[in-house]
Structures are given as C-alpha cells and as structure tokens.
Design a protein around this motif. Structure first.
Motif, PDB file in Angstrom:
ATOM      1  N   UNK A  12      10.712  -5.724 -20.574  1.00 29.62           N
ATOM      2  CA  UNK A  12      11.946  -6.537 -20.428  1.00 29.62           C
ATOM      3  C   UNK A  12      13.054  -5.765 -21.446  1.00 29.62           C
ATOM      4  N   UNK A  13      12.411  -5.710 -22.749  1.00 33.66           N
ATOM      5  CA  UNK A  13      13.238  -4.950 -23.873  1.00 33.66           C
ATOM      6  C   UNK A  13      12.313  -4.123 -24.734  1.00 33.66           C
ATOM      7  N   UNK A  14      13.034  -3.027 -25.226  1.00 34.18           N
ATOM      8  CA  UNK A  14      12.397  -1.999 -26.079  1.00 34.18           C
ATOM      9  C   UNK A  14      13.369  -1.838 -27.294  1.00 34.18           C
ATOM     10  N   UNK A  15      12.781  -1.950 -28.356  1.00 36.27           N
ATOM     11  CA  UNK A  15      13.520  -1.869 -29.677  1.00 36.27           C
ATOM     12  C   UNK A  15      12.948  -0.729 -30.424  1.00 36.27           C
ATOM     13  N   UNK A  33       8.988  -5.626 -25.596  1.00 37.67           N
ATOM     14  CA  UNK A  33       8.872  -6.900 -24.987  1.00 37.67           C
ATOM     15  C   UNK A  33       8.519  -7.015 -23.467  1.00 37.67           C
ATOM     16  N   UNK A  34       7.312  -7.285 -23.355  1.00 35.65           N
ATOM     17  CA  UNK A  34       6.600  -7.166 -21.972  1.00 35.65           C
ATOM     18  C   UNK A  34       6.882  -8.525 -21.165  1.00 35.65           C
ATOM     19  N   UNK A  35       6.995  -9.547 -21.598  1.00 34.73           N
ATOM     20  CA  UNK A  35       7.399 -10.804 -21.182  1.00 34.73           C
ATOM     21  C   UNK A  35       8.052 -11.734 -22.161  1.00 34.73           C
ATOM     22  N   UNK A  36       8.352 -13.136 -21.817  1.00 33.44           N
ATOM     23  CA  UNK A  36       8.875 -13.922 -22.855  1.00 33.44           C
ATOM     24  C   UNK A  36       7.919 -14.321 -24.028  1.00 33.44           C
ATOM     25  N   UNK A  37       6.423 -14.308 -23.635  1.00 36.15           N
ATOM     26  CA  UNK A  37       5.519 -14.639 -24.635  1.00 36.15           C
ATOM     27  C   UNK A  37       4.654 -13.424 -25.335  1.00 36.15           C
ATOM     28  N   UNK A  38       4.944 -11.992 -24.827  1.00 34.18           N
ATOM     29  CA  UNK A  38       4.029 -10.875 -24.981  1.00 34.18           C
ATOM     30  C   UNK A  38       4.988  -9.910 -25.603  1.00 34.18           C
ATOM     31  N   UNK A  39       4.508  -9.612 -26.958  1.00 38.97           N
ATOM     32  CA  UNK A  39       5.343  -8.288 -27.397  1.00 38.97           C
ATOM     33  C   UNK A  39       4.158  -7.347 -27.705  1.00 38.97           C
ATOM     34  N   UNK A  40       4.395  -6.235 -27.599  1.00 41.37           N
ATOM     35  CA  UNK A  40       3.628  -5.156 -28.061  1.00 41.37           C
ATOM     36  C   UNK A  40       4.146  -4.150 -28.872  1.00 41.37           C
ATOM     37  N   UNK A  41       3.434  -3.855 -30.008  1.00 38.93           N
ATOM     38  CA  UNK A  41       4.049  -2.827 -30.981  1.00 38.93           C
ATOM     39  C   UNK A  41       3.276  -1.782 -31.217  1.00 38.93           C
TER      40      UNK A  41
END
Length: 537
Positions: free
Chosen positions: A472-475, A520-528
């Motif tokens: 959903x998002x990439x930073x 940001x894969x979903x509203x509750x899942x962030x992968x770094x």
C-alpha cells in the motif's frame, strides 16, 4: 581555374574516402568501459561464501584475466564465467574451510575501443581481515615502450605514407623525399608487430619479460587494435610499392590506397572511432587521419625539393599550396567534431587528463597552423618569384613544422592511457543498484545517476520467494551514521508501471549508505528491510 579544379578534386577525394571508411571498417564499437556494479558489492561483508560473482560494466566487454585472491594471499584463476549483455557472471571456486576473511576479486577486460581496463574489489566472508595485496602497480617500462612504439608507427603512417603520396602526386617525375619516406615506412613496418605484442601485454597486465609468449600475441590480435595493426601493415606495404613501381601507372593508385589505409587504420580502433554515433565518428576519424597524412607527409619532400632544386620545384609548391587549404579545412572540421564528442563539457579540458593532453595538442597545433599560414601567405609567392632568401626561410620553416608534427604525435600517443571525458560521463551516469533479500520481502533498488547529487530512485518490491508484493505504501530511508548523516526519509510513489519511485532526492556525499525500505503491506502489517548501497563520487 586550375587551382579551383585542384581544390575540388581534393575535397571530392576526401569525401569519397570517408564513405569508403564508413561502410568498409569492422563492426560497431562503443565507449571506454567502466565498472558500474558488482555482486558482492565492493567492501561488502557476507555471511557465507558466494556461489557466483558478477561484474557489470557500462558497455559489453571481453574478459581477459579474472582472479580471486584469498585471505592468505593465494591467487585463484577464475576461468568459469559467462557473459550476460554488459555483465560477467563468474562461478566462485569452492573455499576450503568456508574461506573466512577478506578476498580480492581482480578483473581485467578489454573494451570495444581496444583498450584494456582493470581493477579490483574487496569483500569479506564472515568478518573483515587483513586484505591480501592485489593492487595493480603501473608498469612504467611497458607504458614507455607503448608510447615510443606508437609514436614510431604514427611517423611511418603519416610522414612515410604521406611522403610517398606527395612524391607520386605533387612532384614532376622527381623523387625528392622518396628515400626519407621509404625509411619511415620501414620503421612503421618494424613498429607495427611490436605494437601488437605490447597491446597483448597491456591487455593481460603482463610485464615486458612475457613479450614472446604466444598468449600475449593472441590477446593483442584479438582486440580491435589488431585491426589497426593489420590495416597499417597493408598500407605501409602499399606505400613502399608505390615508390618502387612506375609513378603514373602504378605509383599513384597504390599511394592513394595507402593514404586511405592511414585513415582506415585509425578508424578501426581507439577512443574517437569508438564513440557514438558511429556513422559520424568513424568517417571523421578517417578524414582527420588522411588529412594529417597528406599535409605532414608532403613537408619533407617539399622541403628537400626546394632546398635542392630551388625554382625548379615551383610547380610542386604550387600544387601543394592549391590543395592544402581544402584539406586543412576538412581536417580541422573533423577534429572539432571529434573533440566536441569526446570532451562534451569545457570544464573537462582542465579537469581530466584527456582534456589536458588535448589542450597540449591544440597549443602545438596553434603554433603549427600559425607557422603554416605565414609560410603560405608571406613566403610562397616570393619563392615562386625566385627569391633565394625567401626560399631559405621557407625550407627552415618546413623543418620547424616537422618538429612540431613529431611533438603532436607524441602527445596523441599519450591518449592511450587516458579515458575520454565522454566515457567518464557514461560511467558516472550509470545507476547504483542493490538487491535486498529477506524471508518476508525483498527489493531491487536503483539510484540514477549512481553518484552524489540530485538522483531518482526506482524500487521493485517482491515477496521473499520472488512473488508480487501488493504494497500500500513504500518509504525509502537513507542513512550514513559514520558521516553524521541521520535518516533521509522520502515516501515513494507508484506511477502505474509496478515500480515505486522517489524523485527530487539529493544524496549529499558519496560512499556506502544504508538503504531501508518501510513497506506497508496492510493497515496492520509493516515490513522493514535494509541493505547497503554504494554511491560514487
């Protein structure tokens, strides 16, 4: 009217020879190669021994020597590799005991312009150790031999073949300068095979003591410079034959072919002939080389004829004077076009070794052109009128021109050791890349251009098993703690092609940066995920 006809014939001759060069030389070449990416990255520390290495260049190359130096200093020849466009993929040898410590991957390749380039990268398995010595020292004896032999070859091609052309086409049955031209062409014939052997040594990075080894000669012949030597030898033989055979029936055609061969030999390899666009640079190199041979080659026969025969050499002086203006015009035009293509920016004239050599050449040419102009417009007519003092001054001035010409040859021979600004700019524009791989996610990150300053970043994110990752998002977060630079955080956008992009980013300093991606894969899942990326100066 006769002068006009001579000028028209000279221009048409050079245009015809240029077309022959454009369509008759070996296939396309490219720029001076530069290393733009490696795997492992230079200075990287990896957990286990890599199964393969990769070296990516700014253009296709041909590997000459690939060596892995182990932490104990043992060199291992790497002979198992394959080419994938601009990348050399090398199979890594099995490391006994895991091969822990710092390794050196040393490479030497030849680029399409015929010039060998080489270097080394360091990487460590497990942890860094004392790096084995693999620094390539400059072999000044070899460089000196290359410079000397190429200068001799230039003298044979330009002064020798050009002199034979002048004897055949400008003189009235006389042979002033024929012996001088013949000896220079014999010098060129002696220098040509030596130049080929030295090219092989240079390509392999071998010392002069290996000169007689067959692999050295095979390597030299396998580069594009092998074509230059072959065409040069044929041209020198044709030039000698033009002096030995009847002038009008055989001498003139053979000397014309030899003159064309000078331009073709130069256009077959080298920095200038390898530049794009090929349809322009090869004919320009051809014209420049043939024009130099016509002009400089005529100097000695003309000077000897004036010194020995005085007013009897008037007709030769008139022919040379009528033909030289269009020839020099074409020569200057070709030189300017090639200089603009090679240098690109005025700052490169003083900021690069190639540019400084070009400035030295231009300074010598400015003096040479000034002297030639004075000879033509202040001395030629008095000599034609039979003035003895003017003839003496003209002969001395021609001798000074020859000295300047030899100095120019020496400067040009030095270009072998200096990549042109055009090639440096191509290398600088190449992206810096890295691959970040974890069990949860991985990414291919590319920074363009790959040096400090304003850049654009493209990011392809995937799952840990190379599947699509609908983020959903990439930073992007860049940091360089050892330089006191904290995190530079920039949100990426997706323009619709499946690639995330970060534009208008400025990387302030070169060196090794840490690139982190917050996915940001979903509203509750962030992968770094994070990994190093090397930014060039």
């Amino acid at each position: 009217m006769r002068d006009l006809h001579l000028r028209l014939r000279a221009v048409l001759l050079f245009l015809a020879l240029a077309l022959a060069a454009a369509f008759g030389l070996p296939g396309a070449a490219f720029a001076h190669a530069a290393l733009v990416a490696t795997e492992p990255a230079d200075g990287a520390v990896v957990a286990e021994s890599p199964k393969q290495f990769s070296l990516t260049f700014s253009e296709p190359v041909s590997p000459l020597v690939l060596t892995l130096v182990r932490p104990d200093g043992t060199p291992v020849a790497l002979s198992s590799f394959r080419l994938d466009r601009q990348t050399i993929v090398i199979d890594a040898p099995q490391e006994p005991g895991g091969g822990l410590g710092t390794h050196v991957l040393s490479w030497r390749v030849t680029s399409a312009d015929g010039h060998p380039v080489g270097g080394s990268i360091l990487f460590s398995i497990g942890a860094p150790s004392a790096a084995p010595a693999a620094t390539e020292a400059v072999d000044w004896w070899l460089r000196g031999a290359i410079w000397l032999v190429r200068t001799a070859l230039y003298a044979g091609l330009f002064l020798g073949i050009g002199g034979a052309f002048a004897v055949a086409w400008l003189e009235d049955g006389k042979r002033d300068g024929a012996r001088f031209a013949g000896w220079l062409m014999l010098l060129g014939l002696a220098a040509a095979p030596v130049a080929l052997g030295l090219q092989g040594l240079d390509a392999l990075g071998a010392p002069l003591s290996h000169f007689a080894e067959p692999v050295v000669w095979r390597t030299g012949a396998g580069t594009t410079y092998g074509w230059t030597v072959l065409i040069a030898v044929v041209s020198l033989v044709l030039g000698l034959a033009s002096l030995a055979l009847p002038r009008k029936r055989s001498g003139r055609p053979l000397s014309l072919l030899a003159l064309a061969g000078v331009g073709a030999a130069l256009a077959a390899s080298g920095h200038a002939s390898a530049a794009e666009p090929q349809w322009l640079t090869r004919p320009m190199v051809f014209l420049h080389g043939a024009g130099i041979a016509f002009w400089t080659g005529a100097l000695m026969p003309l000077g000897l004829a004036l010194g020995r025969r005085g007013v009897e050499a008037k007709s030769m002086l008139m022919r040379f004077s009528a033909a030289i203006l269009p020839v020099v015009g074409v020569l200057v035009l070709a030189g300017v076009v090639l200089a603009v293509i090679q240098v690109q920016a005025p700052a490169a004239l003083v900021g690069t070794a190639y540019g400084r050599l070009l400035l030295a050449k231009l300074a010598l040419l400015a003096v040479l052109f000034t002297l030639a102009a004075l000879n033509r417009w202040r001395l030629t007519r008095p000599v034609e009128a039979g003035q003895q003092a003017a003839r003496t001054r003209l002969v001395r001035a021609i001798g000074a021109e020859l000295v300047l010409v030899l100095a120019v040859f020496g400067v040009v021979a030095g270009w072998r050791f200096t990549p042109p600004p055009r090639a440096l700019a191509i290398a600088a524009a190449q992206p810096a890349t890295t691959h970040i791989h974890t069990l949860k996610a991985m990414a291919d990150l590319s920074v363009t251009p790959g040096h400090a300053g304003p850049v654009s970043v493209s990011i392809v994110v995937m799952t840990g098993d190379f599947g699509p990752l609908p983020a959903k998002e990439v930073t992007l977060v860049l940091s360089k703690p050892e330089s006191g630079i904290g995190p530079l955080k920039r949100p990426a956008r997706m323009p619709g092609d499946g690639t995330w992009r970060v534009d208008d980013l400025v990387i302030p300093v070169p060196g090794r940066w840490t690139a982190r991606l917050d996915i940001l894969v979903s509203d509750f899942d962030m992968v770094q995920i994070e990994g190093p990326i090397d930014i060039r100066p």
